[in-house]
Scaffold this active site. Structure first.
Site, PDB file in Angstrom:
ATOM      1  N   ASP A   1      20.568   5.062 -20.530  1.00  0.00           N
ATOM      2  CA  ASP A   1      21.601   4.674 -19.571  1.00  0.00           C
ATOM      3  C   ASP A   1      21.095   3.486 -18.780  1.00  0.00           C
ATOM      4  O   ASP A   1      19.948   3.479 -18.321  1.00  0.00           O
ATOM      5  CB  ASP A   1      21.969   5.819 -18.623  1.00  0.00           C
TER       6      ASP A   1
ATOM      7  N   GLY B   1      24.265  13.393 -18.009  1.00  0.00           N
ATOM      8  CA  GLY B   1      23.444  14.210 -18.883  1.00  0.00           C
ATOM      9  C   GLY B   1      24.088  15.423 -19.520  1.00  0.00           C
ATOM     10  O   GLY B   1      23.425  16.129 -20.281  1.00  0.00           O
ATOM     11  N   GLY B   2      25.368  15.683 -19.266  1.00  0.00           N
ATOM     12  CA  GLY B   2      26.012  16.864 -19.831  1.00  0.00           C
ATOM     13  C   GLY B   2      26.052  16.846 -21.348  1.00  0.00           C
ATOM     14  O   GLY B   2      25.762  17.844 -22.006  1.00  0.00           O
ATOM     15  N   LYS B   3      26.416  15.697 -21.928  1.00  0.00           N
ATOM     16  CA  LYS B   3      26.488  15.612 -23.389  1.00  0.00           C
ATOM     17  C   LYS B   3      25.094  15.615 -24.015  1.00  0.00           C
ATOM     18  O   LYS B   3      24.896  16.153 -25.109  1.00  0.00           O
ATOM     19  CB  LYS B   3      27.276  14.365 -23.797  1.00  0.00           C
TER      20      LYS B   3
ATOM     21  N   ASP C   1      29.594   7.232 -25.149  1.00  0.00           N
ATOM     22  CA  ASP C   1      30.491   7.713 -24.093  1.00  0.00           C
ATOM     23  C   ASP C   1      30.522   6.641 -23.004  1.00  0.00           C
ATOM     24  O   ASP C   1      29.714   6.655 -22.081  1.00  0.00           O
ATOM     25  CB  ASP C   1      29.983   9.050 -23.546  1.00  0.00           C
TER      26      ASP C   1
ATOM     27  N   ASP D   1      19.971  -1.965 -21.265  1.00  0.00           N
ATOM     28  CA  ASP D   1      21.380  -2.322 -21.340  1.00  0.00           C
ATOM     29  C   ASP D   1      21.862  -1.901 -22.723  1.00  0.00           C
ATOM     30  O   ASP D   1      21.387  -2.434 -23.738  1.00  0.00           O
ATOM     31  CB  ASP D   1      21.566  -3.821 -21.123  1.00  0.00           C
ATOM     32  N   GLY D   2      22.782  -0.949 -22.783  1.00  0.00           N
ATOM     33  CA  GLY D   2      23.225  -0.415 -24.063  1.00  0.00           C
ATOM     34  C   GLY D   2      23.772  -1.462 -25.004  1.00  0.00           C
ATOM     35  O   GLY D   2      23.736  -1.291 -26.231  1.00  0.00           O
TER      36      GLY D   2
ATOM     37  N   CYS E   1      36.909   9.032 -20.630  1.00  0.00           N
ATOM     38  CA  CYS E   1      37.702  10.018 -19.876  1.00  0.00           C
ATOM     39  C   CYS E   1      38.892   9.309 -19.240  1.00  0.00           C
ATOM     40  O   CYS E   1      39.191   9.472 -18.059  1.00  0.00           O
ATOM     41  CB  CYS E   1      36.852  10.752 -18.843  1.00  0.00           C
TER      42      CYS E   1
END
Length: 407
Positions: free
Chosen positions: A230, A211-213, A279, A261-262, A334
């Protein structure tokens, strides 16, 4: 003496029986007496962190060459954080507190630096060391529009100077119970800045948890609609916790949180959003060399790790299909791996053209290196997009991000 010899003989026969071997002159031992040494179950195994580091030593030393030893040292040392100020909390005194500790907002200086760029074209030589010819499937776009003031004035993230390893205190609640800042890898903010949300944009965060972004997107205060998705139910619960801790009820109720499901999003709501952040799950390089738990280099997850580029491609394609014509997608990981970064971008551009008749341009983000070079260490030889390298003096990342425009 004879008794001792008889006892030794009896002991030897018993040992043979236990090992499943018949004593001389006798037939096979009864099944109940057979014994197999299960040494494989107790032999020491190589931990996944060591497997990850060995894999990185082999692959990243070829990619990063002389830079790999310093990047390796950064990955194995404590990560550096930034403090994303919560605009929904009373943050004025918090900013003053952080400035007294010699922390600075690395986003605020961007307007002056942008003004110094003149016409917005990257200075000659800024891409030095990059491969001259990109893949034929990738269309080189004009330089992306600069960061707009509407974003730069709202998002504030404080970091300590290079070489300063001071830690931030834990976040504290204000009188309404909202925490004053969110601690995150400051490099994780760059994909959000690259997305360049404009007033009333419909925005999708396709792989939103933890949840940061998503929180950073809300800090812009200009999303017309924000969908946070998500596939993991447990990680979605973490997203709900972040929203509850940082965002007022009336604001968080406007965020649509889902657990689809993205990969199916392009079929669910195709051509809907102005901006999409993808991301994706990746090898999470820093975690892989530091943490045993949930490590994707565990032997039981070998196939899952090998299938990551395919999953990443499918998610990126779903993000492209979810955008309106003229919309923009920012892809991020990342990881340092070109197989999870540039190669996924190249393949997505090709698939969009050949299978969906969609033209996709890769935007030039090289100006990010100029804007944020005082805070982050960038890899100059990244063929597409930008890559933040861990470094002992600025131990953020790794963070790869690339911007695509659906034509």
């Amino acid at each position: 003496m004879a008794g001792a010899m008889a006892a030794a003989a009896a002991g030897g026969m018993l040992l043979l029986l236990r090992r499943g071997r018949p004593p001389p002159g006798l037939g096979p031992a009864p099944r109940r007496y057979r014994y197999k040494e299960k040494w494989a179950a107790t032999a020491p195994r190589i931990p996944p962190t060591r497997l990850a580091l060995h894999h990185f030593d082999v692959t990243y030393s070829l990619q990063l060459r002389d830079q790999w030893p310093s990047v390796r040292a950064g990955l194995l040392c404590e990560q550096k954080y930034g403090a994303l100020l919560n605009n929904f909390s009373a943050v004025r005194h918090v900013a003053q507190e952080l400035e007294l500790l010699n922390a600075t907002d690395f986003v605020s200086p961007a307007p002056k630096k942008e003004a110094g760029r003149g016409d917005g074209v990257s200075p000659e030589g800024s891409g030095e060391g990059r491969t001259a010819a990109r893949a034929e499937t990738v269309t080189r776009a004009e330089t992306s529009p600069p960061l707009r003031a509407s974003i730069r004035s709202n998002i504030r993230c404080y970091t300590f100077p290079r070489g300063d390893i001071t830690r931030f205190r834990p976040a504290r609640p204000d009188t309404l119970g909202l925490l004053d800042y969110y601690l995150m890898d400051a490099a994780s903010l760059l994909p959000v800045l690259a997305l360049n949300v404009q007033p009333d944009d419909f925005v999708l965060d396709l792989c939103a948890a933890p949840g940061g972004k998503t929180l950073a997107l809300l800090q812009t205060g200009i999303c017309g609609h924000l969908a946070a998705n998500d596939v993991s139910i447990s990680r979605t619960k973490r997203l709900y916790q972040i929203l509850h801790s940082y965002v007022p009820r009336e604001i968080r109720e406007t965020v649509r949180v889902t657990s689809y499901d993205g990969r199916d999003w392009g079929q669910l709501e195709g051509g809907t959003f102005h901006k999409v952040l993808v991301d994706v799950p990746c090898t999470t390089d820093r975690h892989s060399v530091m943490e045993q738990d949930n490590n994707i280099f565990h032997r039981r997850r070998t196939k899952e790790r090998q299938m990551l580029p395919m999953l990443q491609l499918q998610l990126l394609m779903a993000g492209i299909l979810a955008t309106k014509p003229g919309g923009e997608v920012v892809y991020s990981t990342c990881s340092l791996s070109p197989l999870q970064n540039e190669h996924v971008i190249e393949r997505a551009v090709e698939v969009a053209e050949t299978q969906y008749n969609i033209s996709v341009q890769v935007e030039d983000l090289s100006h990010f290196r100029m804007l944020f070079q005082d805070t982050f260490s960038f890899f100059s030889d990244c063929r597409l997009g930008e890559l933040v390298l861990p470094h002992l003096t600025a131990n953020f990342g790794p963070m790869y991000f690339c911007k695509l425009r659906r034509m």
